[in-house]
Design a protein around this motif. Structure first.
Motif, short mmCIF file in Angstrom:
data_model
loop_
_atom_site.label_atom_id
_atom_site.label_comp_id
_atom_site.label_asym_id
_atom_site.label_seq_id
_atom_site.Cartn_x
_atom_site.Cartn_y
_atom_site.Cartn_z
N VAL A 311 -48.46 -146.08 57.15
CA VAL A 311 -48.34 -146.55 55.76
C VAL A 311 -49.68 -146.64 55.05
O VAL A 311 -49.78 -147.13 53.93
CB VAL A 311 -47.61 -147.93 55.68
CG1 VAL A 311 -46.15 -147.78 56.06
CG2 VAL A 311 -48.29 -148.98 56.55
N GLN A 312 -50.72 -146.17 55.72
CA GLN A 312 -52.05 -146.18 55.09
C GLN A 312 -52.03 -145.29 53.85
O GLN A 312 -51.41 -144.23 53.85
CB GLN A 312 -53.07 -145.65 56.11
CG GLN A 312 -54.50 -145.63 55.62
CD GLN A 312 -55.22 -146.94 55.89
OE1 GLN A 312 -55.00 -147.56 56.92
NE2 GLN A 312 -56.06 -147.37 54.98
N GLU A 313 -52.68 -145.74 52.80
CA GLU A 313 -52.78 -144.91 51.59
C GLU A 313 -54.24 -144.63 51.28
O GLU A 313 -55.10 -145.45 51.59
CB GLU A 313 -52.10 -145.63 50.40
CG GLU A 313 -50.59 -145.61 50.53
CD GLU A 313 -49.86 -146.37 49.44
OE1 GLU A 313 -50.51 -146.90 48.52
OE2 GLU A 313 -48.62 -146.43 49.53
N PRO A 314 -54.52 -143.48 50.66
CA PRO A 314 -55.91 -143.07 50.46
C PRO A 314 -56.74 -144.09 49.68
O PRO A 314 -57.95 -144.19 49.87
CB PRO A 314 -55.81 -141.76 49.67
CG PRO A 314 -54.37 -141.41 49.57
CD PRO A 314 -53.55 -142.49 50.17
N THR A 315 -56.08 -144.84 48.81
CA THR A 315 -56.85 -145.77 47.98
C THR A 315 -57.13 -147.10 48.68
O THR A 315 -57.82 -147.96 48.13
CB THR A 315 -56.08 -146.06 46.67
OG1 THR A 315 -54.74 -146.39 47.02
CG2 THR A 315 -56.11 -144.89 45.73
N ASP A 316 -56.58 -147.30 49.88
CA ASP A 316 -56.80 -148.58 50.58
C ASP A 316 -58.27 -148.77 50.90
O ASP A 316 -58.95 -147.84 51.33
CB ASP A 316 -56.01 -148.61 51.90
CG ASP A 316 -54.52 -148.68 51.65
OD1 ASP A 316 -54.12 -149.10 50.55
OD2 ASP A 316 -53.76 -148.30 52.57
N THR A 317 -58.73 -149.99 50.72
CA THR A 317 -60.13 -150.25 51.05
C THR A 317 -60.26 -150.79 52.47
O THR A 317 -61.35 -150.87 53.01
CB THR A 317 -60.74 -151.26 50.07
OG1 THR A 317 -59.85 -152.37 49.96
CG2 THR A 317 -60.94 -150.64 48.70
N SER A 318 -59.13 -151.22 53.05
CA SER A 318 -59.20 -151.62 54.46
C SER A 318 -58.06 -150.94 55.21
O SER A 318 -57.17 -150.35 54.60
CB SER A 318 -59.08 -153.14 54.57
OG SER A 318 -57.85 -153.53 54.03
N GLU A 319 -58.13 -151.03 56.53
CA GLU A 319 -57.14 -150.31 57.32
C GLU A 319 -55.81 -151.05 57.32
O GLU A 319 -55.75 -152.26 57.54
CB GLU A 319 -57.65 -150.16 58.75
CG GLU A 319 -56.84 -149.14 59.50
CD GLU A 319 -57.30 -148.98 60.95
OE1 GLU A 319 -58.52 -149.13 61.18
OE2 GLU A 319 -56.46 -148.71 61.80
N GLN A 362 -47.94 -163.87 54.88
CA GLN A 362 -47.16 -162.72 55.35
C GLN A 362 -47.34 -161.49 54.46
O GLN A 362 -46.56 -160.54 54.53
CB GLN A 362 -45.68 -163.09 55.44
CG GLN A 362 -45.41 -164.13 56.51
CD GLN A 362 -43.92 -164.30 56.81
OE1 GLN A 362 -43.11 -163.41 56.56
NE2 GLN A 362 -43.57 -165.43 57.38
N GLU A 363 -48.36 -161.52 53.64
CA GLU A 363 -48.54 -160.43 52.67
C GLU A 363 -48.63 -159.06 53.34
O GLU A 363 -47.98 -158.11 52.91
CB GLU A 363 -49.79 -160.69 51.82
CG GLU A 363 -49.91 -159.68 50.70
CD GLU A 363 -50.97 -160.07 49.68
OE1 GLU A 363 -51.86 -160.88 50.02
OE2 GLU A 363 -50.90 -159.54 48.56
N LEU A 364 -49.42 -158.98 54.38
CA LEU A 364 -49.62 -157.69 55.03
C LEU A 364 -48.30 -157.12 55.56
O LEU A 364 -48.01 -155.93 55.42
CB LEU A 364 -50.64 -157.84 56.18
CG LEU A 364 -50.96 -156.54 56.92
CD1 LEU A 364 -51.56 -155.50 55.98
CD2 LEU A 364 -51.92 -156.81 58.09
N HIS A 365 -47.50 -158.01 56.14
CA HIS A 365 -46.19 -157.60 56.64
C HIS A 365 -45.39 -156.93 55.52
O HIS A 365 -44.78 -155.87 55.71
CB HIS A 365 -45.45 -158.84 57.17
CG HIS A 365 -43.98 -158.66 57.36
ND1 HIS A 365 -43.45 -158.05 58.47
CD2 HIS A 365 -42.92 -158.98 56.57
CE1 HIS A 365 -42.12 -158.03 58.37
NE2 HIS A 365 -41.77 -158.59 57.22
N PHE A 366 -45.43 -157.54 54.32
CA PHE A 366 -44.63 -156.99 53.23
C PHE A 366 -45.24 -155.71 52.65
O PHE A 366 -44.52 -154.83 52.20
CB PHE A 366 -44.36 -158.04 52.16
CG PHE A 366 -43.26 -158.99 52.60
CD1 PHE A 366 -41.93 -158.59 52.50
CD2 PHE A 366 -43.55 -160.21 53.18
CE1 PHE A 366 -40.91 -159.42 52.94
CE2 PHE A 366 -42.54 -161.04 53.62
CZ PHE A 366 -41.21 -160.66 53.50
#
Ligand code: ARG
Length: 596
Positions: A311-319, A362-366
């Protein structure tokens, strides 16, 4: 009906346009300096740059065009180019009268959106604790606000009933009662109709079972081995359960039944209710087709025995780690049930939006779940997925709220404490029958708790301060109720010997009356903002400010005196205020007593 401020803005925008400027510069806002004016427009300052003219000159031109507008009592330029505005009494009064005639204060209805609100999130076999307070209170309010705007809103409790905690409880029950028919592979009869355990048993069993899996460096090898074995058995039970294995599944159904009955009672005390009592388990039948879909799309792959989707997206600043769709051995985990539930909701309701009122942690989970759901195409593209993460309720030490001896406080106990505090305060002042006092302290206590919670921005942490929350002064629930009760008692007094002959509010005479009308005229805008931004705190602030203005008005104006036209006007005004307060607190999820 348009917001008052937009009506004023229309006029100013028009003036900008007529003077040959871009009308966008005509934005009107509430005054930053209420001592100088009621509204202002700062557009001339920005326009000056574009048109290379002095802001003062632009403002003068615009103001000149507005001079004859019936909406303005005063419109003037203040150096270097601010436009200060006061609204005309006629126009303001007329506007308040039309708010009074409208069923919903003149709010623009959204209508026909289908919104699922996922809130509550209690776990089966565990009692409600303070951590469940915020999702219940916030979710209930969000649900009511969206319903007010005439959407079809479905509140779902989304029970935690399918995870390892169930396997743990089952393992402990098996340890204590190996003779129960649920654990007998060869049992062919009917399982006991009555439960063999109570909700209090369950509440003791879960922490006990969970404790048995904990290991630390002081433990002997034997003890560590036992802990690991216990955990492994619990994991197996969870897998059996998810396969709906006979006996295990039947025992689980009993656990859910007993637990849910208790949860319903507790939520009722909080004035919180759900349209759906579905749980993680109800999504199980969607897991297979969902995984199939992911396979067909070629997005799911095996990683260390688990099945995952990137689910990684190119614009993510962290993994952002891949979303785990199935654990080793095909066991469902937290992500699985949330994903399958999205698929289920899509099929059942085709929603326009799903709002999750869940702990901010739980933000990351969502993030993972939402991205995965979109990639797997299990949700309509147009459906908005909203994570409404809430902050923590802390104790005075700034750490998550605990009991005096450091344990997690049960929600029931917290509510009792607040009610007790309110009761004590009532004791200081009022002569009242015991029974009524108890009843009122419950209503006021709930208001204190809910208002305190909702008056904070949802994502912010706040400190639980029982003295402050239950105070009759300041920005509190009891203060709001106190004001409403005062309004109701004035109205009652009027209707004892009078009846209303006129149904219109007259132009204000005193400044404080105009201030009150100005505040009333803003209610529809506040509701619209709290709806669009999912921000009940805006309603809290509004009610507090309205209460303040009303209480000054009450000091200054002899409400029940004057000629009959004026008297009627006062009563119409008070009745409208009562309607606003009652509507506001209803949207926040509480109600007012008849007296307090
Ligand atoms: N039961 C979960 C917990 O205790 C909260 C559930 C929140 N809702 C959801 N759809 N995941 O953490």
């Amino acid at each position: 009906m348009k917001n008052l401020i937009l009506l004023l803005q229309d006029k100013v925008e028009n003036a900008f346009k007529e003077c040959g400027y871009n009308k966008e510069y005509g934005k009107v806002i509430s005054s930053n300096r209420p001592d100088l004016c009621e509204f202002q427009c700062d557009g001339a300052l920005a326009a000056a740059k574009e048109y290379k003219k002095a802001p003062f000159i632009i403002a003068e031109e615009v103001v000149k065009k507005c001079k004859d507008c019936k909406e303005f009592e005063k419109i003037e330029v203040i150096k270097p180019g601010f436009i200060n505005i006061n609204i005309s009494k006629d126009f303001l009064t007329e506007y308040c009268n039309s708010i009074n005639d409208e069923e919903k204060f003149g709010c623009q209805m959204e209508k026909d959106k289908v919104v699922v609100v996922d809130y509550g999130g209690p776990n089966v076999a565990k009692p409600l604790h303070v951590g469940h307070l915020r999702p219940a209170i916030i979710g209930e309010s969000i649900k009511r606000i969206h319903r007010f705007f005439e959407n079809k809103v479905i509140g779902d409790v989304h029970l935690g009933d399918w995870g390892l905690q169930m396997g743990l409880v089952i393992e402990e029950l098996k340890y204590r009662h190996p003779d129960w028919p649920y654990f007998d592979e060869n049992f062919n009869g009917e399982y006991p109709r009555e439960a063999l355990f109570t909700v209090s048993d369950l509440e003791e069993i879960y922490p006990c079972a969970s404790g048995k899996t904990k290991v630390n460096e002081n433990m002997t090898e034997e003890e560590i081995k036992n802990a690991n074995e216990f955990r492994e058995n619990a994991r197996k039970n969870t897998a059996y359960l998810q396969e709906k294995k006979k006996g295990y599944y039947d025992l689980w159904k009993k656990i859910v039944e007993i637990s849910v009955k208790d949860l319903k009672e507790n939520y009722m005390k909080l004035g919180v209710d759900f349209d759906l009592w579905l749980g993680e388990s109800d999504s199980q039948e969607y897991v297979k087709p969902m995984v199939e879909k992911m396979k067909n799309l070629g997005i799911i792959y095996e990683s260390d025995g688990a099945m995952v989707v990137d689910v990684q997206e190119p614009t993510d600043t962290s993994e952002i780690n891949p979303c785990m769709v199935l654990k080793t051995g095909g066991v469902s985990c937290y992500q699985t049930t949330d994903l399958a539930t999205i698929m289920q909701r899509q099929i059942d309701f085709n929603p326009s939006e799903i709002i999750y009122v869940v702990d901010l942690r739980q933000e990351l989970h969502f993030i993972q779940v939402f991205r995965c759901a979109r990639k797997a195409e299990i949700i309509n593209k147009d459906c908005k997925l909203t994570f409404l993460g809430f902050g923590t309720m802390n104790g005075k030490d700034g750490k998550p709220f605990k009991t005096r001896n450091g344990g997690v406080m049960r929600l029931e106990n917290l509510i009792d404490e607040v009610n007790k505090k309110v009761y004590e305060k009532m004791n200081e002042t009022k002569e009242m029958q015991e029974e009524e006092k108890l009843k009122i302290s419950k209503i006021v206590g709930l208001a204190a708790l809910k208002y305190a919670d909702l008056s904070n921005q949802i994502s912010k942490d706040y400190i639980f301060d029982i003295d402050k929350f239950t105070s009759i002064e300041g920005k509190t629930g009891p203060y709001i109720l106190y004001t409403l009760v005062r309004i109701k008692s004035i109205l009652n007094k009027f209707y004892e010997n009078n009846s209303l002959k006129e149904d219109k509010i007259l132009n204000p005479v005193e400044d404080i009356e105009k201030e009150l009308l100005l505040k009333i005229s803003r209610y529809n805008q506040v509701l619209e903002e709290s709806y669009v931004e999912n921000a009940p705190s805006k309603i809290c602030t509004y009610l507090y400010e309205l209460a303040n203005i009303f209480n000054s008005y009450y000091q200054k104006v002899k409400i029940l005196q004057g000629d009959s036209k004026r008297l009627d006007s006062n009563i119409v005004l008070l009745t409208l205020m009562k309607k606003i307060f009652e509507n506001g607190i209803d949207l926040l999820g509480f109600e007012a007593p008849e007296r307090m």
